[in-house]
Design a protein around this motif. Structure first.
Motif, PDB file in Angstrom:
ATOM      1  N   THR A   1       0.832  -1.211   0.000  1.00 12.17           N
ATOM      2  CA  THR A   1       0.000   0.000   0.000  1.00 12.17           C
ATOM      3  C   THR A   1       0.860   1.251   0.000  1.00 12.17           C
ATOM      4  OG1 THR A   1      -1.634  -1.234   1.275  1.00 12.17           O
ATOM      5  CG2 THR A   1      -1.895   1.163   1.219  1.00 12.17           C
ATOM      6  N   ARG A   2       1.886   1.266   0.871  1.00 10.86           N
ATOM      7  CA  ARG A   2       2.783   2.427   0.941  1.00 10.86           C
ATOM      8  C   ARG A   2       3.535   2.583  -0.379  1.00 10.86           C
ATOM      9  NH1 ARG A   2       6.638   0.975   4.947  1.00 10.86           N
ATOM     10  NH2 ARG A   2       7.739   2.886   4.422  1.00 10.86           N
ATOM     11  N   LEU A   3       3.934   1.453  -0.944  1.00 10.93           N
ATOM     12  CA  LEU A   3       4.670   1.473  -2.212  1.00 10.93           C
ATOM     13  C   LEU A   3       3.829   2.140  -3.304  1.00 10.93           C
ATOM     14  CD1 LEU A   3       6.636  -1.645  -3.449  1.00 10.93           C
ATOM     15  CD2 LEU A   3       5.625  -0.025  -5.030  1.00 10.93           C
ATOM     16  N   LEU A   4       2.546   1.780  -3.370  1.00 11.56           N
ATOM     17  CA  LEU A   4       1.692   2.340  -4.423  1.00 11.56           C
ATOM     18  C   LEU A   4       1.449   3.836  -4.208  1.00 11.56           C
ATOM     19  CD1 LEU A   4      -0.836  -0.592  -4.998  1.00 11.56           C
ATOM     20  CD2 LEU A   4       1.147   0.066  -6.369  1.00 11.56           C
ATOM     21  N   ALA A   5       1.258   4.224  -2.946  1.00 11.84           N
ATOM     22  CA  ALA A   5       1.064   5.654  -2.647  1.00 11.84           C
ATOM     23  C   ALA A   5       2.322   6.440  -3.002  1.00 11.84           C
ATOM     24  CB  ALA A   5       0.708   5.834  -1.173  1.00 11.84           C
TER      25      ALA A   5
ATOM     26  N   ALA B   1      -1.034  -1.409 -10.987  1.00 14.71           N
ATOM     27  CA  ALA B   1      -1.554  -1.552  -9.625  1.00 14.71           C
ATOM     28  C   ALA B   1      -2.001  -0.206  -9.050  1.00 14.71           C
ATOM     29  CB  ALA B   1      -0.499  -2.186  -8.718  1.00 14.71           C
ATOM     30  N   VAL B   2      -1.340   0.884  -9.475  1.00  9.89           N
ATOM     31  CA  VAL B   2      -1.735   2.221  -9.025  1.00  9.89           C
ATOM     32  C   VAL B   2      -3.122   2.569  -9.574  1.00  9.89           C
ATOM     33  CG1 VAL B   2      -1.247   4.691  -9.400  1.00  9.89           C
ATOM     34  CG2 VAL B   2       0.590   3.176  -8.654  1.00  9.89           C
ATOM     35  N   VAL B   3      -3.336   2.155 -10.811  1.00  6.40           N
ATOM     36  CA  VAL B   3      -4.558   2.509 -11.532  1.00  6.40           C
ATOM     37  C   VAL B   3      -5.731   1.601 -11.144  1.00  6.40           C
ATOM     38  CG1 VAL B   3      -5.549   2.401 -13.852  1.00  6.40           C
ATOM     39  CG2 VAL B   3      -3.338   3.509 -13.499  1.00  6.40           C
ATOM     40  N   GLU B   4      -5.408   0.369 -10.710  1.00  7.03           N
ATOM     41  CA  GLU B   4      -6.434  -0.663 -10.575  1.00  7.03           C
ATOM     42  C   GLU B   4      -7.600  -0.332  -9.616  1.00  7.03           C
ATOM     43  OE1 GLU B   4      -4.861  -4.546  -9.790  1.00  7.03           O
ATOM     44  OE2 GLU B   4      -6.846  -5.443 -10.027  1.00  7.03           O
ATOM     45  N   PRO B   5      -7.342   0.203  -8.420  1.00  9.07           N
ATOM     46  CA  PRO B   5      -8.471   0.450  -7.519  1.00  9.07           C
ATOM     47  C   PRO B   5      -9.523   1.388  -8.140  1.00  9.07           C
ATOM     48  CG  PRO B   5      -6.385   0.703  -6.352  1.00  9.07           C
ATOM     49  CD  PRO B   5      -6.052   0.550  -7.793  1.00  9.07           C
ATOM     50  N   GLY B   6      -9.072   2.419  -8.830  1.00 15.03           N
ATOM     51  CA  GLY B   6     -10.001   3.341  -9.484  1.00 15.03           C
ATOM     52  C   GLY B   6     -10.817   2.647 -10.566  1.00 15.03           C
TER      53      GLY B   6
ATOM     54  N   VAL C   1       0.933   5.912 -17.887  1.00 11.68           N
ATOM     55  CA  VAL C   1      -0.338   5.584 -17.247  1.00 11.68           C
ATOM     56  C   VAL C   1      -1.402   5.288 -18.300  1.00 11.68           C
ATOM     57  CG1 VAL C   1      -2.158   6.424 -15.736  1.00 11.68           C
ATOM     58  CG2 VAL C   1       0.208   6.971 -15.231  1.00 11.68           C
ATOM     59  N   ALA C   2      -1.402   6.079 -19.353  1.00 13.64           N
ATOM     60  CA  ALA C   2      -2.376   5.853 -20.427  1.00 13.64           C
ATOM     61  C   ALA C   2      -2.228   4.440 -20.989  1.00 13.64           C
ATOM     62  CB  ALA C   2      -2.209   6.896 -21.525  1.00 13.64           C
ATOM     63  N   ARG C   3      -0.960   4.007 -21.166  1.00 15.44           N
ATOM     64  CA  ARG C   3      -0.720   2.652 -21.684  1.00 15.44           C
ATOM     65  C   ARG C   3      -1.241   1.589 -20.728  1.00 15.44           C
ATOM     66  NH1 ARG C   3       4.206   4.026 -23.763  1.00 15.44           N
ATOM     67  NH2 ARG C   3       5.219   3.526 -21.800  1.00 15.44           N
ATOM     68  N   ALA C   4      -0.991   1.800 -19.433  1.00 21.53           N
ATOM     69  CA  ALA C   4      -1.431   0.820 -18.435  1.00 21.53           C
ATOM     70  C   ALA C   4      -2.954   0.731 -18.399  1.00 21.53           C
ATOM     71  CB  ALA C   4      -0.897   1.192 -17.056  1.00 21.53           C
ATOM     72  N   LEU C   5      -3.614   1.875 -18.647  1.00 15.97           N
ATOM     73  CA  LEU C   5      -5.071   1.893 -18.598  1.00 15.97           C
ATOM     74  C   LEU C   5      -5.700   1.308 -19.849  1.00 15.97           C
ATOM     75  CD1 LEU C   5      -6.105   5.345 -17.143  1.00 15.97           C
ATOM     76  CD2 LEU C   5      -6.772   3.099 -16.305  1.00 15.97           C
TER      77      LEU C   5
END
Lengths: 190, 190
Positions: free
Chosen positions: A12-16, A59-64, A112-116
């Protein structure tokens, strides 16, 4: 159990931390080493959770994205077309406002666009689900264009650095109004 | 004179070819060699006009930016606030529709976005001029958000591959309606 909790906490800290560094330096400009340094852990500790920066970005994008999926699902279960649109619009606007930093990154950063892309723009993606709800049944071209403009306008205005000084409530209400005007929905009572 | 005309012609063809290759392969995926091969010239001939791919990207984008600048200038010279907004909106929508391929590239390709950034998003840029006209004097937050959403919505919907099958007139009229709704402008008579 303690070890698992510890790992979860590090993740969690890593992603933040990653989101913060991505925002400051872009995805391209952020290395796994920078994330490790900022967290005060070794690069091996970062590797334990993620093998590549792409995995971190996803993983940063996934929760949203998961939230958006569940909003699409809830909206689709409303019986009336208007209620579906209102639910989708309110949920999307609220998501954009709560994840402003991520949305800003999404609109400006190719990493980020690519990951999404694969989650968001694939044939079966929640983007398609959202559009189907917002256009309603048998839409004419004007309606399809309006729904596309609503989604793009809400996301880009919501993540715009020019508007970052507005508080969440002001931004949320203004973005809702954008959606209502484009989709022909009345203001809610109450 | 003939030599100069020949060079001008090569430059024009080079930019058209670059835009086509950028659209197909992205800016990152297009090399100077690919542009030379497609044109049937040597890489040295490409170098004669442009030293780097960034220079080509900027040159591809420049005509559209110059047009936008002149629309902003024309709109600013209108006496009434409403007429300024209508002129700006009609000019921007028309520009987006005529340069659909470029707009699509701009919204999706980091290379083009980078080339545009300094011209488009700087403090003195035509983006600032356009926003000043569209928000009007003393705008409240809802108005500022609506103007941002209008510009983003028109650009992204205008360049969206999902809407590429609409003809120019249909797209133009639908995008104008998006702008009118968000900026509270009436339909034009005639």
């Amino acid at each position: 159990m303690a070890a698992v909790a510890g790992h979860e906490d590090t993740r969690t800290r890593l992603l933040a931390t990653a989101l913060r560094l991505f925002t400051a330096h872009g995805v391209e400009g952020t290395s796994l080493q920078m994330i490790a340094d900022e967290l005060g852990v070794t690069k091996a500790a970062v590797y334990y959770h993620f093998k590549t920066k792409d995995e971190i970005t996803e993983a940063v994008v996934e929760p949203g994205l998961r939230e958006l999926e569940s909003i699409v699902g809830e909206a689709a279960r409303e019986r009336r077309v208007g209620a579906r649109i209102d639910h989708m619009l309110a949920g999307f606007v609220d998501l954009v406002v709560r994840h402003r930093a991520l949305v800003a990154l999404f609109s400006s950063d190719p990493g980020v666009a690519r990951a999404l892309e694969k989650h968001f723009f694939g044939k079966e993606s929640c983007m398609v689900g959202m559009m189907t709800i917002l256009t309603g049944p048998d839409p004419d071209p004007a309606r399809v264009v309006a729904a596309h403009a609503a989604v793009a306008g809400i996301a880009l205005a919501g993540g715009s650095p020019d508007l970052a000084h507005y508080d969440d409530d002001t931004l949320r209400e203004s973005l809702l109004e954008v959606g209502r005007k484009l989709l022909g929905r009345p203001r809610r009572r109450g």
